[in-house]
Design a protein around this motif. Sequence first.
Motif, PDB file in Angstrom:
ATOM      1  N   THR A  77       2.665   0.647   5.828  1.00 42.93           N
ATOM      2  CA  THR A  77       3.919   1.190   5.293  1.00 42.93           C
ATOM      3  C   THR A  77       4.321   0.464   4.015  1.00 42.93           C
ATOM      4  OG1 THR A  77       4.675   1.796   7.513  1.00 42.93           O
ATOM      5  CG2 THR A  77       6.353   1.607   5.791  1.00 42.93           C
ATOM      6  N   LEU A  78       4.214  -0.856   4.032  1.00 48.45           N
ATOM      7  CA  LEU A  78       4.569  -1.634   2.841  1.00 48.45           C
ATOM      8  C   LEU A  78       3.592  -1.349   1.698  1.00 48.45           C
ATOM      9  CD1 LEU A  78       6.404  -3.762   1.576  1.00 48.45           C
ATOM     10  CD2 LEU A  78       4.892  -5.527   2.510  1.00 48.45           C
ATOM     11  N   PHE A  79       2.301  -1.271   2.016  1.00 49.39           N
ATOM     12  CA  PHE A  79       1.290  -0.977   0.994  1.00 49.39           C
ATOM     13  C   PHE A  79       1.556   0.368   0.326  1.00 49.39           C
ATOM     14  CE2 PHE A  79      -2.530   1.659   0.349  1.00 49.39           C
ATOM     15  CZ  PHE A  79      -3.040   1.036  -0.777  1.00 49.39           C
ATOM     16  N   THR A  80       1.850   1.389   1.123  1.00 54.36           N
ATOM     17  CA  THR A  80       2.083   2.727   0.578  1.00 54.36           C
ATOM     18  C   THR A  80       3.247   2.720  -0.401  1.00 54.36           C
ATOM     19  OG1 THR A  80       1.249   3.728   2.625  1.00 54.36           O
ATOM     20  CG2 THR A  80       2.591   5.118   1.183  1.00 54.36           C
ATOM     21  N   THR A  81       4.319   2.037  -0.041  1.00 53.60           N
ATOM     22  CA  THR A  81       5.501   1.968  -0.916  1.00 53.60           C
ATOM     23  C   THR A  81       5.178   1.221  -2.209  1.00 53.60           C
ATOM     24  OG1 THR A  81       6.939   1.947   1.031  1.00 53.60           O
ATOM     25  CG2 THR A  81       7.895   1.227  -1.058  1.00 53.60           C
ATOM     26  N   GLN A  82       4.542   0.078  -2.093  1.00 48.55           N
ATOM     27  CA  GLN A  82       4.242  -0.731  -3.269  1.00 48.55           C
ATOM     28  C   GLN A  82       3.204  -0.068  -4.163  1.00 48.55           C
ATOM     29  OE1 GLN A  82       3.080  -4.628  -1.905  1.00 48.55           O
ATOM     30  NE2 GLN A  82       5.188  -5.234  -1.403  1.00 48.55           N
ATOM     31  N   ALA A  84       2.406   3.115  -4.665  1.00 46.33           N
ATOM     32  CA  ALA A  84       2.907   4.250  -5.428  1.00 46.33           C
ATOM     33  C   ALA A  84       3.722   3.795  -6.627  1.00 46.33           C
ATOM     34  CB  ALA A  84       3.743   5.158  -4.525  1.00 46.33           C
ATOM     35  N   VAL A  85       4.504   2.717  -6.449  1.00 48.46           N
ATOM     36  CA  VAL A  85       5.351   2.219  -7.538  1.00 48.46           C
ATOM     37  C   VAL A  85       4.523   1.487  -8.583  1.00 48.46           C
ATOM     38  CG1 VAL A  85       7.233   0.639  -8.113  1.00 48.46           C
ATOM     39  CG2 VAL A  85       7.389   2.070  -6.066  1.00 48.46           C
ATOM     40  N   MET A  86       3.630   0.601  -8.140  1.00 46.12           N
ATOM     41  CA  MET A  86       2.895  -0.249  -9.061  1.00 46.12           C
ATOM     42  C   MET A  86       1.840   0.497  -9.868  1.00 46.12           C
ATOM     43  SD  MET A  86       4.368  -3.105  -8.803  1.00 46.12           S
ATOM     44  CE  MET A  86       3.238  -4.095  -9.791  1.00 46.12           C
ATOM     45  N   THR A  87       1.350   1.632  -9.356  1.00 38.09           N
ATOM     46  CA  THR A  87       0.309   2.379 -10.075  1.00 38.09           C
ATOM     47  C   THR A  87       0.858   3.589 -10.804  1.00 38.09           C
ATOM     48  OG1 THR A  87      -0.200   3.689  -8.088  1.00 38.09           O
ATOM     49  CG2 THR A  87      -1.464   1.661  -8.439  1.00 38.09           C
ATOM     50  N   ALA A  88       2.172   3.770 -10.823  1.00 35.55           N
ATOM     51  CA  ALA A  88       2.767   4.934 -11.498  1.00 35.55           C
ATOM     52  C   ALA A  88       2.371   4.943 -12.967  1.00 35.55           C
ATOM     53  CB  ALA A  88       4.290   4.893 -11.363  1.00 35.55           C
ATOM     54  N   ASN A  98      -4.746  10.731  -2.105  1.00 32.37           N
ATOM     55  CA  ASN A  98      -5.962  10.630  -1.291  1.00 32.37           C
ATOM     56  C   ASN A  98      -5.984   9.336  -0.490  1.00 32.37           C
ATOM     57  OD1 ASN A  98      -6.901  13.089  -2.184  1.00 32.37           O
ATOM     58  ND2 ASN A  98      -8.211  12.229  -3.774  1.00 32.37           N
ATOM     59  N   HIS A  99      -5.482   8.249  -1.085  1.00 34.29           N
ATOM     60  CA  HIS A  99      -5.368   6.992  -0.340  1.00 34.29           C
ATOM     61  C   HIS A  99      -4.464   7.174   0.881  1.00 34.29           C
ATOM     62  CE1 HIS A  99      -7.859   4.597  -2.684  1.00 34.29           C
ATOM     63  NE2 HIS A  99      -7.047   3.605  -3.042  1.00 34.29           N
ATOM     64  N   GLN A 100      -3.341   7.846   0.684  1.00 34.66           N
ATOM     65  CA  GLN A 100      -2.416   8.077   1.788  1.00 34.66           C
ATOM     66  C   GLN A 100      -3.065   8.947   2.860  1.00 34.66           C
ATOM     67  OE1 GLN A 100       0.766   6.787   2.395  1.00 34.66           O
ATOM     68  NE2 GLN A 100       0.294   7.729   4.367  1.00 34.66           N
ATOM     69  N   LEU A 146     -16.798   6.856   3.697  1.00 32.80           N
ATOM     70  CA  LEU A 146     -16.481   5.712   4.551  1.00 32.80           C
ATOM     71  C   LEU A 146     -16.161   4.482   3.705  1.00 32.80           C
ATOM     72  CD1 LEU A 146     -16.232   4.564   7.368  1.00 32.80           C
ATOM     73  CD2 LEU A 146     -18.695   4.186   7.400  1.00 32.80           C
ATOM     74  N   ASN A 147     -16.865   4.328   2.589  1.00 32.08           N
ATOM     75  CA  ASN A 147     -16.608   3.190   1.709  1.00 32.08           C
ATOM     76  C   ASN A 147     -15.196   3.252   1.133  1.00 32.08           C
ATOM     77  OD1 ASN A 147     -17.581   0.834   0.108  1.00 32.08           O
ATOM     78  ND2 ASN A 147     -17.175   2.201  -1.597  1.00 32.08           N
ATOM     79  N   GLN A 148     -14.724   4.459   0.782  1.00 35.38           N
ATOM     80  CA  GLN A 148     -13.368   4.621   0.267  1.00 35.38           C
ATOM     81  C   GLN A 148     -12.323   4.265   1.320  1.00 35.38           C
ATOM     82  OE1 GLN A 148     -13.621   8.691  -0.954  1.00 35.38           O
ATOM     83  NE2 GLN A 148     -14.512   8.211  -2.946  1.00 35.38           N
ATOM     84  N   GLU A 149     -12.622   4.575   2.584  1.00 34.05           N
ATOM     85  CA  GLU A 149     -11.691   4.217   3.659  1.00 34.05           C
ATOM     86  C   GLU A 149     -11.618   2.697   3.825  1.00 34.05           C
ATOM     87  OE1 GLU A 149     -12.991   6.353   7.116  1.00 34.05           O
ATOM     88  OE2 GLU A 149     -12.885   8.293   6.084  1.00 34.05           O
ATOM     89  N   ILE A 150     -12.751   2.013   3.705  1.00 30.61           N
ATOM     90  CA  ILE A 150     -12.753   0.554   3.813  1.00 30.61           C
ATOM     91  C   ILE A 150     -12.015  -0.064   2.631  1.00 30.61           C
ATOM     92  CG2 ILE A 150     -14.202  -1.500   3.956  1.00 30.61           C
ATOM     93  CD1 ILE A 150     -14.202   0.287   6.457  1.00 30.61           C
ATOM     94  N   VAL A 151     -12.102   0.565   1.454  1.00 32.26           N
ATOM     95  CA  VAL A 151     -11.358   0.085   0.285  1.00 32.26           C
ATOM     96  C   VAL A 151      -9.858   0.117   0.573  1.00 32.26           C
ATOM     97  CG1 VAL A 151     -10.693   0.664  -2.086  1.00 32.26           C
ATOM     98  CG2 VAL A 151     -13.100   0.647  -1.436  1.00 32.26           C
ATOM     99  N   VAL A 152      -9.379   1.219   1.164  1.00 31.85           N
ATOM    100  CA  VAL A 152      -7.952   1.326   1.497  1.00 31.85           C
ATOM    101  C   VAL A 152      -7.578   0.291   2.555  1.00 31.85           C
ATOM    102  CG1 VAL A 152      -6.130   2.851   2.356  1.00 31.85           C
ATOM    103  CG2 VAL A 152      -7.942   3.772   0.922  1.00 31.85           C
ATOM    104  N   LEU A 153      -8.431   0.115   3.553  1.00 33.45           N
ATOM    105  CA  LEU A 153      -8.194  -0.889   4.595  1.00 33.45           C
ATOM    106  C   LEU A 153      -8.058  -2.282   3.976  1.00 33.45           C
ATOM    107  CD1 LEU A 153      -8.120  -1.708   7.623  1.00 33.45           C
ATOM    108  CD2 LEU A 153     -10.605  -1.868   7.521  1.00 33.45           C
ATOM    109  N   ARG A 154      -8.939  -2.599   3.042  1.00 33.89           N
ATOM    110  CA  ARG A 154      -8.887  -3.898   2.386  1.00 33.89           C
ATOM    111  C   ARG A 154      -7.581  -4.066   1.604  1.00 33.89           C
ATOM    112  NH1 ARG A 154     -13.028  -3.356  -0.538  1.00 33.89           N
ATOM    113  NH2 ARG A 154     -14.574  -4.343   0.814  1.00 33.89           N
ATOM    114  N   GLN A 155      -7.138  -3.013   0.931  1.00 33.72           N
ATOM    115  CA  GLN A 155      -5.894  -3.078   0.168  1.00 33.72           C
ATOM    116  C   GLN A 155      -4.694  -3.331   1.079  1.00 33.72           C
ATOM    117  OE1 GLN A 155      -5.511  -3.193  -2.973  1.00 33.72           O
ATOM    118  NE2 GLN A 155      -7.437  -2.477  -3.827  1.00 33.72           N
ATOM    119  N   VAL A 156      -4.699  -2.711   2.244  1.00 33.42           N
ATOM    120  CA  VAL A 156      -3.611  -2.929   3.202  1.00 33.42           C
ATOM    121  C   VAL A 156      -3.609  -4.377   3.674  1.00 33.42           C
ATOM    122  CG1 VAL A 156      -2.719  -2.310   5.489  1.00 33.42           C
ATOM    123  CG2 VAL A 156      -3.541  -0.520   3.952  1.00 33.42           C
ATOM    124  N   MET A 157      -4.782  -4.898   3.983  1.00 36.42           N
ATOM    125  CA  MET A 157      -4.865  -6.277   4.459  1.00 36.42           C
ATOM    126  C   MET A 157      -4.498  -7.273   3.350  1.00 36.42           C
ATOM    127  SD  MET A 157      -5.501  -5.990   7.623  1.00 36.42           S
ATOM    128  CE  MET A 157      -5.981  -7.644   8.136  1.00 36.42           C
TER     129      MET A 157
END
Length: 381
Positions: A77-82, A84-88, A98-100, A146-157
């Motif tokens: 939840t925090l990653f999604t909010t940040q 969207a704002v930081m990459t605007a 697509n990340h969401q 699958l690699n793109q999903e792991i990229v998103v997972l890494r960003q959340v962590m």
Amino acid sequence: MAESHSILGGKVRVYKRSSSSVWQCYTYVKRKKVRTSTRETSLALAKEFAEDWYLELHGKIRRGEIKNEKTFADAATLFTTQYAVMTAGERNERYVQNHQGRLTNHLLPFFGTKGLSEITPGLLQEYRVLRRTPDENGKVPAHSTLNQEIVVLRQVMKTALREGWIGHLPDFSTPYQLSRKITHRAWFSPEDYKKLYQATRRNAKEAQGKKWQWAAEQMHDYVLFMANTGLRPDEANNLEYRDVSIEQDGGQTILVIEVRGKRGVGYCKSTAGAVLPFQRMVERNAPAPTDKLFPAYHRKGFNRILEEEGLKYDRQGNRRTAYSLRHTYICLRLLEGADIYQVAKNCRTSVEMIEKHYAAHIKTQLNASAINVRKRTRAQS
């Protein structure tokens, strides 16, 4: 003033505010106050409810159903909010969406309720195995998916790490993974490209006076425009007439294009071959500045031409799509001796990507005189 009663040896308190007729209760879990409403107006019934609630609560804690730490869902939840704002303005809106989608459809259903400390390499491997298991139709996601999903997972962590919710990142490397074969992008050789644009030109002429005339003419200009600009299909779909201007550069008439795509906003200078198709579209459509260059998709018509002309697959069996026109632009520029750095910059990619996926097509880039060097030796008598 609130009326309060202690039960279970002081482990739970039942209370009622003066402004309410309903009893509430609370207890402490790991020094954190947890409360709920009994929804009872009778004190006796409220105490019974509070006892059952307390016992059930601690049963869930023992079974691991209640986390005393931040969960993956909290970090997501925090990653999604940040994000969207930081990459605007720097990332394409669709790329962010697509990340969401990857979070919502795949990552959250598997990791959502897990505490952050439970996201271990073993759990990551369980996720990979689950995703690589064929579904009822026998399909599995592509490696890149699958690699793109792991990229998103890494960003959340990483978001959780920045917040101090975890002390380190888990190991995201893939076990048993060998070095992957480098795939070369499907493109149109000069001969095949000529065959393609002659076929789309013929198709446009045959459509004269028919209801699909506009679509056929647009598709012909689309092929020429894409192969002479190197735009990605999504970049071309976002393009408005106000983003394109005809200019003189180095003694040539070219298009200067303001590109909006997955890399944000960039610029592209076309070859001279893109000017006439653009002028035809302006004359045909009499557009407003904010109109799209390509308001309709030409996927079906384009694939039909490829099938009819035997161009759907290259010699290596790779499927050709509209993206192949971008690959064709890059390869043709290299064939003509263009500087690889300038090509990469104009295409909003890296030299490494071009060398990895494109340069292998270009046999004429190999210098035979440099390869077949031989040391001079004395003539033997």
